[in-house]
Design a protein around this motif. Sequence first.
Motif, mmCIF file in Angstrom:
data_model
loop_
_atom_site.group_PDB
_atom_site.id
_atom_site.type_symbol
_atom_site.label_atom_id
_atom_site.label_comp_id
_atom_site.label_asym_id
_atom_site.label_seq_id
_atom_site.Cartn_x
_atom_site.Cartn_y
_atom_site.Cartn_z
ATOM 1 N N ALA A 89 18.238 4.440 10.590
ATOM 2 C CA ALA A 89 17.275 3.795 10.204
ATOM 3 C C ALA A 89 15.791 3.253 10.782
ATOM 4 C CB ALA A 89 18.195 2.995 9.716
ATOM 5 N N LEU A 90 15.984 2.514 12.010
ATOM 6 C CA LEU A 90 14.630 2.289 12.103
ATOM 7 C C LEU A 90 13.939 3.330 12.928
ATOM 8 C CD1 LEU A 90 15.800 -1.037 14.333
ATOM 9 C CD2 LEU A 90 14.155 -0.859 12.323
ATOM 10 N N SER A 91 14.750 4.286 13.004
ATOM 11 C CA SER A 91 14.004 5.607 14.037
ATOM 12 C C SER A 91 13.655 6.290 12.631
ATOM 13 C CB SER A 91 15.064 6.966 14.679
ATOM 14 O OG SER A 91 15.642 7.159 13.620
ATOM 15 N N ILE A 92 13.605 6.014 11.674
ATOM 16 C CA ILE A 92 12.464 7.159 10.002
ATOM 17 C C ILE A 92 12.017 6.630 9.442
ATOM 18 C CG2 ILE A 92 14.759 8.346 9.983
ATOM 19 C CD1 ILE A 92 15.647 7.762 7.788
ATOM 20 N N ILE A 93 12.181 4.846 8.838
ATOM 21 C CA ILE A 93 11.377 4.113 8.743
ATOM 22 C C ILE A 93 10.417 4.184 8.653
ATOM 23 C CG2 ILE A 93 11.123 1.357 7.503
ATOM 24 C CD1 ILE A 93 14.315 1.517 7.257
ATOM 25 N N PRO A 94 10.021 3.731 10.108
ATOM 26 C CA PRO A 94 8.072 3.378 10.140
ATOM 27 C C PRO A 94 7.699 4.185 9.816
ATOM 28 C CG PRO A 94 9.488 2.598 11.813
ATOM 29 C CD PRO A 94 10.396 3.535 10.633
ATOM 30 N N THR A 95 8.196 5.981 10.374
ATOM 31 C CA THR A 95 7.237 6.496 9.988
ATOM 32 C C THR A 95 6.925 7.382 8.953
ATOM 33 O OG1 THR A 95 8.065 7.693 12.151
ATOM 34 C CG2 THR A 95 7.021 9.850 10.652
ATOM 35 N N ALA A 96 8.239 7.449 8.288
ATOM 36 C CA ALA A 96 8.347 7.640 6.858
ATOM 37 C C ALA A 96 6.842 6.532 6.016
ATOM 38 C CB ALA A 96 9.423 7.460 5.736
ATOM 39 N N ASN A 108 1.199 -1.262 -0.188
ATOM 40 C CA ASN A 108 -0.189 -0.138 -0.423
ATOM 41 C C ASN A 108 0.780 1.567 0.121
ATOM 42 O OD1 ASN A 108 -2.868 -0.713 -0.131
ATOM 43 N ND2 ASN A 108 -2.480 -1.762 2.262
ATOM 44 N N LEU A 109 2.041 1.245 -0.720
ATOM 45 C CA LEU A 109 2.555 2.459 -0.766
ATOM 46 C C LEU A 109 3.462 2.406 -2.452
ATOM 47 C CD1 LEU A 109 5.659 1.945 0.525
ATOM 48 C CD2 LEU A 109 4.781 2.804 2.094
ATOM 49 N N GLU A 110 4.233 3.132 -2.825
ATOM 50 C CA GLU A 110 5.182 3.026 -4.438
ATOM 51 C C GLU A 110 6.556 2.842 -3.058
ATOM 52 O OE1 GLU A 110 4.859 2.728 -7.129
ATOM 53 O OE2 GLU A 110 2.446 2.637 -6.755
ATOM 54 N N ALA A 166 4.733 5.430 7.099
ATOM 55 C CA ALA A 166 3.112 5.792 7.260
ATOM 56 C C ALA A 166 2.376 7.036 7.256
ATOM 57 C CB ALA A 166 2.862 5.873 9.675
ATOM 58 N N ARG A 167 3.551 7.720 6.752
ATOM 59 C CA ARG A 167 2.658 8.724 6.156
ATOM 60 C C ARG A 167 2.976 8.860 4.461
ATOM 61 N NH1 ARG A 167 1.019 13.625 6.305
ATOM 62 N NH2 ARG A 167 2.004 15.904 5.008
ATOM 63 N N LEU A 168 3.507 8.113 4.515
ATOM 64 C CA LEU A 168 3.014 7.097 2.371
ATOM 65 C C LEU A 168 2.329 7.181 2.260
ATOM 66 C CD1 LEU A 168 6.710 6.651 1.396
ATOM 67 C CD2 LEU A 168 5.106 8.605 0.920
ATOM 68 N N ARG A 169 1.565 5.803 3.617
ATOM 69 C CA ARG A 169 0.028 5.433 3.481
ATOM 70 C C ARG A 169 -0.540 6.263 3.599
ATOM 71 N NH1 ARG A 169 2.138 0.475 6.238
ATOM 72 N NH2 ARG A 169 3.443 -1.334 4.417
ATOM 73 N N GLU A 170 -0.623 7.185 4.160
ATOM 74 C CA GLU A 170 -1.702 7.889 4.533
ATOM 75 C C GLU A 170 -1.631 9.513 3.042
ATOM 76 O OE1 GLU A 170 0.089 10.970 7.459
ATOM 77 O OE2 GLU A 170 -0.642 9.240 9.357
ATOM 78 N N LEU A 171 -0.775 9.299 2.906
ATOM 79 C CA LEU A 171 -1.015 10.097 1.447
ATOM 80 C C LEU A 171 -1.598 9.700 -0.005
ATOM 81 C CD1 LEU A 171 2.282 12.791 1.677
ATOM 82 C CD2 LEU A 171 -0.067 13.310 1.555
ATOM 83 N N ALA A 172 -1.416 8.220 0.421
ATOM 84 C CA ALA A 172 -1.171 7.018 -1.269
ATOM 85 C C ALA A 172 -2.868 7.388 -1.504
ATOM 86 C CB ALA A 172 -1.407 6.784 -1.202
ATOM 87 N N PRO A 173 -3.278 6.986 -2.533
ATOM 88 C CA PRO A 173 -5.068 7.179 -3.164
ATOM 89 C C PRO A 173 -5.308 5.449 -2.214
ATOM 90 C CG PRO A 173 -3.957 7.526 -4.843
ATOM 91 C CD PRO A 173 -2.395 7.304 -3.360
ATOM 92 N N VAL A 174 -6.562 5.027 -1.757
ATOM 93 C CA VAL A 174 -6.408 4.386 -1.244
ATOM 94 C C VAL A 174 -6.572 2.737 -1.171
ATOM 95 C CG1 VAL A 174 -9.001 3.139 -0.432
ATOM 96 C CG2 VAL A 174 -8.874 5.777 -0.378
ATOM 97 N N ASN A 175 -6.400 2.712 -2.865
ATOM 98 C CA ASN A 175 -6.009 1.011 -3.664
ATOM 99 C C ASN A 175 -4.607 1.495 -3.765
ATOM 100 O OD1 ASN A 175 -8.705 0.161 -3.148
ATOM 101 N ND2 ASN A 175 -9.781 1.317 -5.343
#
Length: 386
Positions: free
Chosen positions: A363-370, A299-301, A372-381
């Motif tokens: 890496a583990l401090s930034i990957i989850p946030t990045a 669910n992200l690119e 999550a943010r992209l999934r929020e911005l992505a179209p639903v499907n």
Amino acid sequence: MKRVYMDANATTPLVPEVLDAMRPYFIEHFGNASSIHQQGQHARAAVEQARESVAALVNCRPAEIVFTSGGTESDNMALFGLVGPGDHLITSSIEHHAVLHAAEKLRDRGAEVTFVPVSGEGAVDPQVVRRSIKPNTKLISIMMANNETGVIQPVSEIGRIAAEADIFFHTDAVQAAGKLTIDVQTLRCDLLSISGHKMHAPQGTGVLYVRRGTQLEPLFFGGSHERQRRAGTENLPGIVGLGKAAEIARAALTDGTIQKVAALRNRLEQGVLAQVEETGVNGGNSARVANTTNLYFDNLEGEALVIALDLKGLCTSGGSACASGAAEPSHVLSAMNLTPARARASLRFSLTKQTTEDDIDFALSIIPTAAARLRELAPVNAGTLG
């Protein structure tokens, strides 16, 4: 900004010892290794010392080492040097494009080519290779470790099959050299490719191991360099650097370095899976080289995540650097039967021998946030499995 590099399978930095070994051969000891005067003979001695170091890394005779400009040339030399019109080549669907595109060009020139499939975990089945053999099979070329997933291929068994059938066997060991113990006698291979810049040597350096008695048609014509197998003045500083890198790589196989890298890779992998939903490991159930993990983030690119992480200071990759910018999903992940969406949602993290615990923390401090943010911005499907 702190920057952390996790794209070693694309290229690695020179380590200080390699640079120090190379430095005198740029200015002070600059001779042509084919010249008979003292400057030339000093250069020749340095080339031959490097040849011995590389030979020790793969357990062969120094005379069986041919220096090249890198893995691509080594792969091309192996395939074009042996396979001609009417011959049959067996390779796999997950090879580096240096092999795949060479195979396609050979097919255009009248050779017959079989691309064997892989399992969902990214491994070639040796019995499928065996069943693909024909009376005109000239060469089998199967990589030792995949550049995108790190999955280790059963090359010892494939080498045995090739030897029993009296067929030449080549393995692309670009992503294995310095990470796995390589013994060409055990592998029973006739040809083996290495790229210097994947093991902390300079870019533009490589090796093709050619078993004694294997007659290759050269790619280049000119002087009688490399025992008439590769015309062109030797890249003296680069070869010296490659020799030093081979010595360092050989030591790392026994001094605990590889185990340390594997532990860091595992910690990164487990941390991402624990903190980020809808993730998994491509090829995670197969044996892999110590430094590589290929993770999918549904669910992200993936390309967007690569950019987002880069902006935060983490260098990673969506797949092979040689295919960067390609519109199609990874041919490796597609061959493993991933959907196009999941293949595009996958990232490769490949550690260097200099990677630290602090780097993993970062890496583990930034990957989850990045993510999550992209999934929020992505179209639903977007990026779903479909």
